[in-house]
Design a protein around this motif. Structure first.
Motif, PDB file in Angstrom:
ATOM      1  N   VAL A   1       8.951  -9.697  -4.956  1.00 57.92           N
ATOM      2  CA  VAL A   1       9.048  -8.324  -4.465  1.00 57.92           C
ATOM      3  C   VAL A   1      10.292  -8.240  -3.591  1.00 57.92           C
ATOM      4  N   VAL A   2      11.301  -7.530  -4.069  1.00 55.64           N
ATOM      5  CA  VAL A   2      12.543  -7.384  -3.328  1.00 55.64           C
ATOM      6  C   VAL A   2      12.764  -5.914  -3.001  1.00 55.64           C
TER       7      VAL A   2
ATOM      8  N   ILE B   1       3.705  -5.757   0.207  1.00 56.77           N
ATOM      9  CA  ILE B   1       3.319  -5.651  -1.196  1.00 56.77           C
ATOM     10  C   ILE B   1       3.165  -7.042  -1.815  1.00 56.77           C
ATOM     11  N   ALA B   2       4.068  -7.941  -1.460  1.00 53.09           N
ATOM     12  CA  ALA B   2       4.016  -9.303  -2.008  1.00 53.09           C
ATOM     13  C   ALA B   2       2.718  -9.997  -1.633  1.00 53.09           C
ATOM     14  N   ARG B   3       2.248  -9.791  -0.425  1.00 51.04           N
ATOM     15  CA  ARG B   3       0.992 -10.424  -0.005  1.00 51.04           C
ATOM     16  C   ARG B   3      -0.153 -10.028  -0.937  1.00 51.04           C
ATOM     17  N   ARG B   4      -0.239  -8.760  -1.231  1.00 51.84           N
ATOM     18  CA  ARG B   4      -1.310  -8.289  -2.132  1.00 51.84           C
ATOM     19  C   ARG B   4      -1.140  -8.862  -3.527  1.00 51.84           C
TER      20      ARG B   4
ATOM     21  N   HIS C   1       8.409  -7.481  -9.061  1.00 48.54           N
ATOM     22  CA  HIS C   1       9.860  -7.404  -8.865  1.00 48.54           C
ATOM     23  C   HIS C   1      10.285  -6.543  -7.683  1.00 48.54           C
ATOM     24  N   GLY C   2       9.660  -5.394  -7.491  1.00 47.07           N
ATOM     25  CA  GLY C   2      10.024  -4.522  -6.370  1.00 47.07           C
ATOM     26  C   GLY C   2       8.958  -3.480  -6.149  1.00 47.07           C
TER      27      GLY C   2
END
Length: 333
Positions: free
Chosen positions: A216-217, A227-230, A310-311
């Motif tokens: 997630v960038v 968001i990446a944590r989820r 990705h984002g």
């Protein structure tokens, strides 16, 4: 040569794969993989669609498993993708995750992978002499009723442990450590593969190392990491126990598992400390992602693969990876 690739989850409409594949190639990435996680679409239709809309990308599933798809069928899918892509494919094979949820046993996984590689390679090259394996066998006289485009397709094994690395050193072209952005794990795998390759009479670097993980960038670092944590929580639940270089509190993993089972993914992700997050995904600004990518290459990775989502959006994340991360990494290399 260090390579940068993108991986997609198989949860999209067919037309989306065409658009995303074109986008990945236009940015200059080296390849595109599609996951084969339980409950999602089989990766072959997405990959064939991607093949029809690209001219340069290496394409492959990451990864098929022989417990749901028999090695004979895996050989057929490998041949189909290789023909569709004009010889740009690879075949990813792993033991698979979450199969116990549908009552599928996974006996002797390393032997099953070894048998799968043997059967696929024999079928592709037209060897009908038969094969007697520990888990899967091929009766004499069994062969494909068509001519594959290539008689040898590069094989990637999705493995983490020393036994898998030993097998890879004997038979694989590449290993993917799926779900890691941890340089220490890459360093350990590179060491294991070098030893195994030399023991098998191969070159020390006969087997490449790919590190791939949820990515997630975004320019907003805090939002990207939230968001990446989820997104990574479901994978940490599987792979944290496989990485001997990381200590994750067993109680934390138990709570994580319980929350995921209840569909409380956001709460599960919130449990992950920053240091754990950074070992199992790429999360943050383009500068953060580029820096971690370079650490992985320095540790011995030959390829880094940026995984879903990705984002903040898939296309937006791919664009930011392609416009900011990829050129920064290549310039540094």
């Amino acid at each position: 040569m260090k390579r940068l690739t993108v991986a997609l989850q198989s949860d999209k409409r067919t037309a989306e794969y065409a658009v995303l594949a074109e986008r990945v190639e236009r940015h200059g990435f080296d390849g595109l993989s599609v996951y084969a996680d339980l409950g999602f679409q089989p990766p072959l239709p997405a990959l064939v669609t991607a093949a029809s809309r690209t001219a340069r990308l290496t394409l492959g599933p990451a990864c098929l498993n022989p417990y749901l798809t028999h090695p004979v069928e895996i050989a057929g899918q490998a041949a189909a993708l290789d023909e569709a892509s004009g010889g740009r494919s690879y075949l990813g094979i792993a033991r698979g995750s979450w199969l116990d949820r549908v009552g599928v046993a996974q006996p002797r996984p390393v032997a099953a992978l070894a048998d799968t590689v043997q059967i696929v390679r024999r079928l592709l090259r037209g060897d009908t002499s038969g094969y007697e394996g520990a888990v899967f066998s091929l009766p004499a006289g069994t062969g494909l009723h068509y001519e594959p485009l290539r008689h040898d397709v590069p094989v990637l094994l999705g493995v983490w442990g020393p036994r898998g690395a030993r097998l890879a050193g004997q038979v694989a072209d590449e290993v993917k450590i799926g779900g890691t952005s941890n340089p220490d794990m890459v360093r350990l795998m590179r060491s294991r593969l070098t030893e195994a390759s030399l023991a098998a009479g191969r070159d020390a670097h006969a087997v490449g190392v790919c590190a791939g993980a949820v990515t997630v960038v975004d320019r907003d670092r805090a939002l990207a990491r939230k968001i990446a944590r989820r997104e990574v929580a479901m994978y940490v639940e599987v792979v944290a126990a496989l990485d001997p270089t990381v200590e994750v509190d067993p109680e934390l993993l138990a709570r994580l598992r319980a929350l995921l089972a209840e569909g409380r993914d956001d709460e599960a992700g919130d449990l992950l400390p920053d240091d754990v997050l950074d070992r199992f995904c790429f999360a943050g600004t383009p500068e953060d992602v580029a820096a971690r990518t370079l650490e992985l290459f320095a540790a011995g990775a030959d390829r880094v693969e940026y995984g879903t989502p990705h984002g903040l959006t898939g296309p937006g994340g791919i664009d930011l990876l392609g416009s900011a991360v990829l050129p920064a990494v290549r310039a540094a290399l």
